[in-house]
Enzyme design. Structure first.
Site, mmCIF file in Angstrom:
data_model
loop_
_atom_site.group_PDB
_atom_site.id
_atom_site.type_symbol
_atom_site.label_atom_id
_atom_site.label_comp_id
_atom_site.label_asym_id
_atom_site.label_seq_id
_atom_site.Cartn_x
_atom_site.Cartn_y
_atom_site.Cartn_z
ATOM 1 N N ARG A 4 14.786 -18.447 33.489
ATOM 2 C CA ARG A 4 15.257 -19.500 34.415
ATOM 3 C C ARG A 4 14.546 -19.416 35.758
ATOM 4 O O ARG A 4 14.800 -20.213 36.644
ATOM 5 C CB ARG A 4 16.779 -19.466 34.650
ATOM 6 C CG ARG A 4 17.579 -19.547 33.384
ATOM 7 C CD ARG A 4 17.548 -20.934 32.787
ATOM 8 N NE ARG A 4 17.685 -20.850 31.342
ATOM 9 C CZ ARG A 4 17.625 -21.875 30.516
ATOM 10 N NH1 ARG A 4 17.411 -23.086 30.968
ATOM 11 N NH2 ARG A 4 17.753 -21.723 29.234
ATOM 12 N N LEU A 5 13.676 -18.433 35.900
ATOM 13 C CA LEU A 5 12.900 -18.353 37.141
ATOM 14 C C LEU A 5 11.614 -19.138 36.901
ATOM 15 O O LEU A 5 10.531 -18.583 36.699
ATOM 16 C CB LEU A 5 12.645 -16.890 37.510
ATOM 17 C CG LEU A 5 13.947 -16.130 37.802
ATOM 18 C CD1 LEU A 5 13.679 -14.639 37.978
ATOM 19 C CD2 LEU A 5 14.636 -16.696 39.038
#
Ligand SMILES: Cc1cc2nc3c(=O)[nH]c(=O)nc-3n(C[C@H](O)[C@H](O)[C@H](O)COP(=O)(O)O)c2cc1C
Length: 196
Positions: A175-176
């Site tokens: 999710r980064l």
């Protein structure tokens, strides 16, 4: 992902991603186009990206449509392309200009006849009393151009979004996600990384 893995020219990079998307997904050229009226009230719809080069991103539509009305009053727009299968999103923002009549004609002439008839017959974005009203307009248009070529209507043509910034987004499982934004400065592009 290192930002220097992307081309220094965001147009070249977008062309490369689009080519990969065409191999991976149907309708890779579908992009959401956001406009706003002069009061700032936004609206968005999908249109097809029909050309991309150093001048910008071209799309074609009815020039009496809602989007065209909004662009007349406020000639700025944003588009988003998203390819789920590739985990990629591209956002483009900038000013919008009309393409030349020659360019609109070339594109119009490349369209199938049925699309040309539809382009003449549909008063895009206007209320219709019922579906049959459209069918009548199609039949009248077919009769009007019976056995002749269907010319470019004066109310139909292209627009070009001239990018001032282009952001490339790359999905990461963590999710980064990676976000690399290019901002036009004079004749070149400045590149920066944004937090996801
Ligand atoms: C996949 C897809 C592609 C579309 N391509 C175009 C297009 O290239 N030009 C266009 O005028 N409308 C296109 N449309 C229809 C628009 O989304 C919209 O309904 C129409 O342009 C009227 O929008 P407006 O009332 O905001 O002007 C497309 C719709 C979809 C779902």
């Amino acid at each position: 992902m290192d930002e220097h893995d992307l081309d220094a020219d965001p147009i070249v990079q977008l062309q490369a991603w689009l080519a990969e998307a065409r191999d991976a997904v149907p309708q890779a050229e579908a992009m959401t186009l956001a406009t706003a009226d002069p009061g700032g009230r936004p609206s968005a719809r999908v249109v097809l990206l029909r050309g991309i080069d150093d001048r910008g991103l071209a799309f074609f539509t009815n020039r009496t449509s809602r989007k065209a009305d909004e662009l007349r009053g406020n000639p700025r727009a944003a588009v988003v392309l998203h390819w789920w299968e590739l985990g990629r999103q591209v956002r483009v923002e900038g000013a919008v200009v009309e393409v030349s009549d020659e360019e609109s004609t070339d594109y119009w002439n490349s369209r199938p006849r049925a699309s040309q008839i539809a382009g003449w017959a549909s008063p895009q974005s206007q209320p219709l009393a019922e579906r049959s009203a459209l069918d009548v307009r199609v039949a009248e248009t077919e009769q009007r151009f019976d056995r002749s070529e269907v010319p470019l209507p004066s109310f139909w043509g292209g627009y070009r979004l001239v990018p001032e910034c282009i952001e490339f987004w790359i999905h990461q499982e963590s999710r980064l996600h990676d976000r690399i934004r290019y901002v036009r400065s004079a004749e070149s592009w400045r590149r920066e990384r944004l937090a996801p």
